[in-house]
Design an enzyme around this catalytic site. Structure first.
Site, PDB file in Angstrom:
ATOM      1  N   SER A  11       0.851  -1.190   0.000  1.00 58.23           N
ATOM      2  CA  SER A  11       0.000   0.000   0.000  1.00 58.23           C
ATOM      3  C   SER A  11       0.886   1.238   0.000  1.00 58.23           C
ATOM      4  O   SER A  11       1.662   1.454   0.941  1.00 58.23           O
ATOM      5  CB  SER A  11      -0.897   0.017   1.240  1.00 58.23           C
ATOM      6  OG  SER A  11      -1.403   1.324   1.428  1.00 58.23           O
ATOM      7  N   HIS A  36      -1.265  -1.350  -4.172  1.00 58.08           N
ATOM      8  CA  HIS A  36      -2.543  -1.009  -3.538  1.00 58.08           C
ATOM      9  C   HIS A  36      -2.616   0.499  -3.290  1.00 58.08           C
ATOM     10  O   HIS A  36      -1.710   1.083  -2.682  1.00 58.08           O
ATOM     11  CB  HIS A  36      -2.620  -1.774  -2.211  1.00 58.08           C
ATOM     12  CG  HIS A  36      -3.894  -1.633  -1.440  1.00 58.08           C
ATOM     13  ND1 HIS A  36      -4.992  -2.447  -1.646  1.00 58.08           N
ATOM     14  CD2 HIS A  36      -4.237  -0.798  -0.434  1.00 58.08           C
ATOM     15  CE1 HIS A  36      -5.947  -2.114  -0.797  1.00 58.08           C
ATOM     16  NE2 HIS A  36      -5.518  -1.115  -0.042  1.00 58.08           N
ATOM     17  N   ASP A  38      -4.870   3.526  -1.612  1.00 60.30           N
ATOM     18  CA  ASP A  38      -5.919   3.810  -0.631  1.00 60.30           C
ATOM     19  C   ASP A  38      -6.486   5.199  -0.864  1.00 60.30           C
ATOM     20  O   ASP A  38      -5.799   6.202  -0.665  1.00 60.30           O
ATOM     21  CB  ASP A  38      -5.329   3.738   0.783  1.00 60.30           C
ATOM     22  CG  ASP A  38      -5.083   2.303   1.200  1.00 60.30           C
ATOM     23  OD1 ASP A  38      -6.028   1.499   1.116  1.00 60.30           O
ATOM     24  OD2 ASP A  38      -3.953   1.993   1.603  1.00 60.30           O
ATOM     25  N   MET A  40      -8.988   8.046   0.244  1.00 60.00           N
ATOM     26  CA  MET A  40      -9.740   8.504   1.425  1.00 60.00           C
ATOM     27  C   MET A  40     -10.211   9.926   1.192  1.00 60.00           C
ATOM     28  O   MET A  40      -9.444  10.770   0.722  1.00 60.00           O
ATOM     29  CB  MET A  40      -8.833   8.476   2.654  1.00 60.00           C
ATOM     30  CG  MET A  40      -8.197   7.132   2.912  1.00 60.00           C
ATOM     31  SD  MET A  40      -7.053   7.261   4.289  1.00 60.00           S
ATOM     32  CE  MET A  40      -6.401   5.592   4.321  1.00 60.00           C
ATOM     33  N   HIS A  69      -8.544   0.821  -3.600  1.00 57.76           N
ATOM     34  CA  HIS A  69      -9.444   0.643  -2.459  1.00 57.76           C
ATOM     35  C   HIS A  69     -10.102   1.990  -2.169  1.00 57.76           C
ATOM     36  O   HIS A  69      -9.439   2.908  -1.679  1.00 57.76           O
ATOM     37  CB  HIS A  69      -8.594   0.135  -1.272  1.00 57.76           C
ATOM     38  CG  HIS A  69      -9.325   0.032   0.019  1.00 57.76           C
ATOM     39  ND1 HIS A  69      -8.660  -0.162   1.220  1.00 57.76           N
ATOM     40  CD2 HIS A  69     -10.649   0.063   0.325  1.00 57.76           C
ATOM     41  CE1 HIS A  69      -9.544  -0.229   2.204  1.00 57.76           C
ATOM     42  NE2 HIS A  69     -10.757  -0.090   1.689  1.00 57.76           N
ATOM     43  N   MET A  71     -12.207   4.357  -0.119  1.00 57.12           N
ATOM     44  CA  MET A  71     -12.794   4.635   1.204  1.00 57.12           C
ATOM     45  C   MET A  71     -13.439   5.997   1.117  1.00 57.12           C
ATOM     46  O   MET A  71     -12.992   6.973   1.728  1.00 57.12           O
ATOM     47  CB  MET A  71     -11.688   4.622   2.271  1.00 57.12           C
ATOM     48  CG  MET A  71     -11.183   3.232   2.562  1.00 57.12           C
ATOM     49  SD  MET A  71      -9.592   3.264   3.413  1.00 57.12           S
ATOM     50  CE  MET A  71      -8.513   3.285   2.000  1.00 57.12           C
ATOM     51  N   MET A 140     -11.124  -6.019   5.975  1.00 55.24           N
ATOM     52  CA  MET A 140     -10.372  -4.991   6.705  1.00 55.24           C
ATOM     53  C   MET A 140      -9.985  -5.542   8.078  1.00 55.24           C
ATOM     54  O   MET A 140     -10.847  -5.945   8.854  1.00 55.24           O
ATOM     55  CB  MET A 140     -11.228  -3.717   6.885  1.00 55.24           C
ATOM     56  CG  MET A 140     -11.508  -2.935   5.613  1.00 55.24           C
ATOM     57  SD  MET A 140     -10.030  -2.470   4.682  1.00 55.24           S
ATOM     58  CE  MET A 140      -9.152  -1.464   5.874  1.00 55.24           C
ATOM     59  N   GLY A 145      -8.893   4.036   7.187  1.00 60.96           N
ATOM     60  CA  GLY A 145      -8.628   5.457   7.410  1.00 60.96           C
ATOM     61  C   GLY A 145      -7.167   5.800   7.662  1.00 60.96           C
ATOM     62  O   GLY A 145      -6.735   6.888   7.322  1.00 60.96           O
ATOM     63  N   PHE A 146      -6.439   4.877   8.249  1.00 66.08           N
ATOM     64  CA  PHE A 146      -5.050   5.194   8.595  1.00 66.08           C
ATOM     65  C   PHE A 146      -4.172   3.964   8.435  1.00 66.08           C
ATOM     66  O   PHE A 146      -4.615   2.841   8.718  1.00 66.08           O
ATOM     67  CB  PHE A 146      -4.958   5.677  10.054  1.00 66.08           C
ATOM     68  CG  PHE A 146      -5.740   6.925  10.312  1.00 66.08           C
ATOM     69  CD1 PHE A 146      -5.181   8.175  10.072  1.00 66.08           C
ATOM     70  CD2 PHE A 146      -7.060   6.849  10.735  1.00 66.08           C
ATOM     71  CE1 PHE A 146      -5.921   9.332  10.274  1.00 66.08           C
ATOM     72  CE2 PHE A 146      -7.816   8.005  10.940  1.00 66.08           C
ATOM     73  CZ  PHE A 146      -7.243   9.248  10.709  1.00 66.08           C
ATOM     74  N   GLY A 147      -2.929   4.192   8.027  1.00 69.08           N
ATOM     75  CA  GLY A 147      -1.944   3.124   8.030  1.00 69.08           C
ATOM     76  C   GLY A 147      -1.361   2.978   9.428  1.00 69.08           C
ATOM     77  O   GLY A 147      -1.614   3.797  10.319  1.00 69.08           O
ATOM     78  N   ASP A 178      -6.315  -6.437   4.756  1.00 69.21           N
ATOM     79  CA  ASP A 178      -5.715  -5.094   4.707  1.00 69.21           C
ATOM     80  C   ASP A 178      -5.671  -4.485   6.101  1.00 69.21           C
ATOM     81  O   ASP A 178      -6.711  -4.218   6.701  1.00 69.21           O
ATOM     82  CB  ASP A 178      -6.587  -4.229   3.776  1.00 69.21           C
ATOM     83  CG  ASP A 178      -6.013  -2.853   3.507  1.00 69.21           C
ATOM     84  OD1 ASP A 178      -4.904  -2.555   3.985  1.00 69.21           O
ATOM     85  OD2 ASP A 178      -6.692  -2.084   2.802  1.00 69.21           O
TER      86      ASP A 178
HETATM   87  C1  DX5 Z   1      -6.159   1.505   5.892  1.00 69.80           C
HETATM   88  C2  DX5 Z   1      -5.706   1.168   4.501  1.00 69.80           C
HETATM   89  C3  DX5 Z   1      -4.553   0.238   4.425  1.00 69.80           C
HETATM   90  C4  DX5 Z   1      -3.289   0.735   5.014  1.00 69.80           C
HETATM   91  C5  DX5 Z   1      -2.500  -0.432   5.498  1.00 69.80           C
HETATM   92  O1  DX5 Z   1      -7.248   2.364   5.783  1.00 69.80           O
HETATM   93  O2  DX5 Z   1      -6.771   0.579   3.779  1.00 69.80           O
HETATM   94  O3  DX5 Z   1      -4.337  -0.207   3.087  1.00 69.80           O
HETATM   95  O4  DX5 Z   1      -2.508   1.476   4.115  1.00 69.80           O
HETATM   96  O5  DX5 Z   1      -1.399   0.055   6.177  1.00 69.80           O
HETATM   97  P1  DX5 Z   1      -0.573  -0.821   7.217  1.00 69.80           P
HETATM   98  O6  DX5 Z   1      -0.027  -1.992   6.477  1.00 69.80           O
HETATM   99  O7  DX5 Z   1       0.459   0.136   7.673  1.00 69.80           O
HETATM  100  O8  DX5 Z   1      -1.525  -1.240   8.304  1.00 69.80           O
HETATM  101 ZN    ZN Z   2      -6.413  -0.359   1.733  1.00 71.93          ZN
END
Ligand code: DX5
Ligand code: ZN
Length: 225
Positions: A11, A36, A38, A40, A69, A71, A140, A145-147, A178
């Protein structure tokens, strides 16, 4: 019995955006199967990332498939834009759309693979009637929302339920997971039947993308299916 090939989808949320081209090429050269993205919008999730322009730019840098993806609220309004930007897979949150079949049809009409997902607190019953119409189910394992969040092991029950549904219904969708994926959680996911691991911080936060990708892929290497 044959060994399952587990696929890895880095991602880019965790990539260094100053050098995005270099980052995605390094992930691809390191053996990534998909990239991937993301998306948002600050409405469906409390964070803003990037939109179709960045997706289009990433597409120009890679030859592996682009896994997008969404969101975002009302994703049906933006399907065309993300398909045109180069998405190979487009995944929507089931609770963000009014009519899943219409959204699936719109994605497929553009020749793009259809994905569906839900957050950890939402049941798969939101989309299970349509499993014969999707290419991909994204589970999920953190709240979207956040990594960099911690893996939620309870979602593995959904993976098991989906592998049962797939086998009993003779269905062909892939199962992707994910959030919070590292070598330890990857092994548990592979055990449960996951086909594709999304990983942001574990890969882009490492000093050697190739060895991290291999490590994740082989996290369950003694398991056979
Ligand atoms: C969360 C995202 C993920 C995220 C995963 O909202 O959908 O794809 O980037 O990040 P990590 O691997 O750091 O949990
Ligand atoms: Zn994602």
């Amino acid at each position: 019995m044959k060994k399952r090939k587990v696929e890895i989808a880095p991602s880019i949320l965790a990539a260094d955006f100053r050098y995005l081209e270099r980052e995605v090429k390094a992930a691809q050269d390191g053996g990534a199967d998909w990239i991937h993205c993301d998306i948002m919008d600050g409405v469906f999730v409390p964070n803003i990332s990037f939109g179709p322009m960045v997706v289009e730019a990433v597409k120009k840098c890679i030859t592996i498939p682009l896994d997008v993806h969404l969101m975002i609220a009302a994703p049906q309004k933006y399907i065309m834009q993300f398909c045109d930007a180069g998405a190979d897979n487009l995944t929507v949150h089931a609770d963000a759309v009014e009519s899943l079949p219409d959204v699936f049809d719109a994605i497929r009409a553009r020749g793009v693979n259809v994905g569906v997902t839900v957050n950890p607190d939402k049941p798969i019953s939101l989309f299970e009637h349509y499993l014969d119409r999707v290419d991909l189910v994204l589970i999920m394992s953190v709240y979207a929302g956040f990594g960099g969040q911690k893996f939620m092991p309870e979602v593995l029950e959904k993976v098991s339920a989906l592998t049962d549904r797939r086998r009993l219904g003779d269905l062909a969708f892939s199962i992707e997971i994910d959030g919070g994926i590292n070598a330890e959680t990857a092994a548990r996911c592979i055990d449960a039947g996951v086909d594709i691991l999304v990983s942001g911080s574990c890969i882009f936060g490492s000093s050697n993308y190739r060895s991290t990708i291999e490590h994740l892929r082989n996290a369950g290497k003694d398991r056979l299916s």
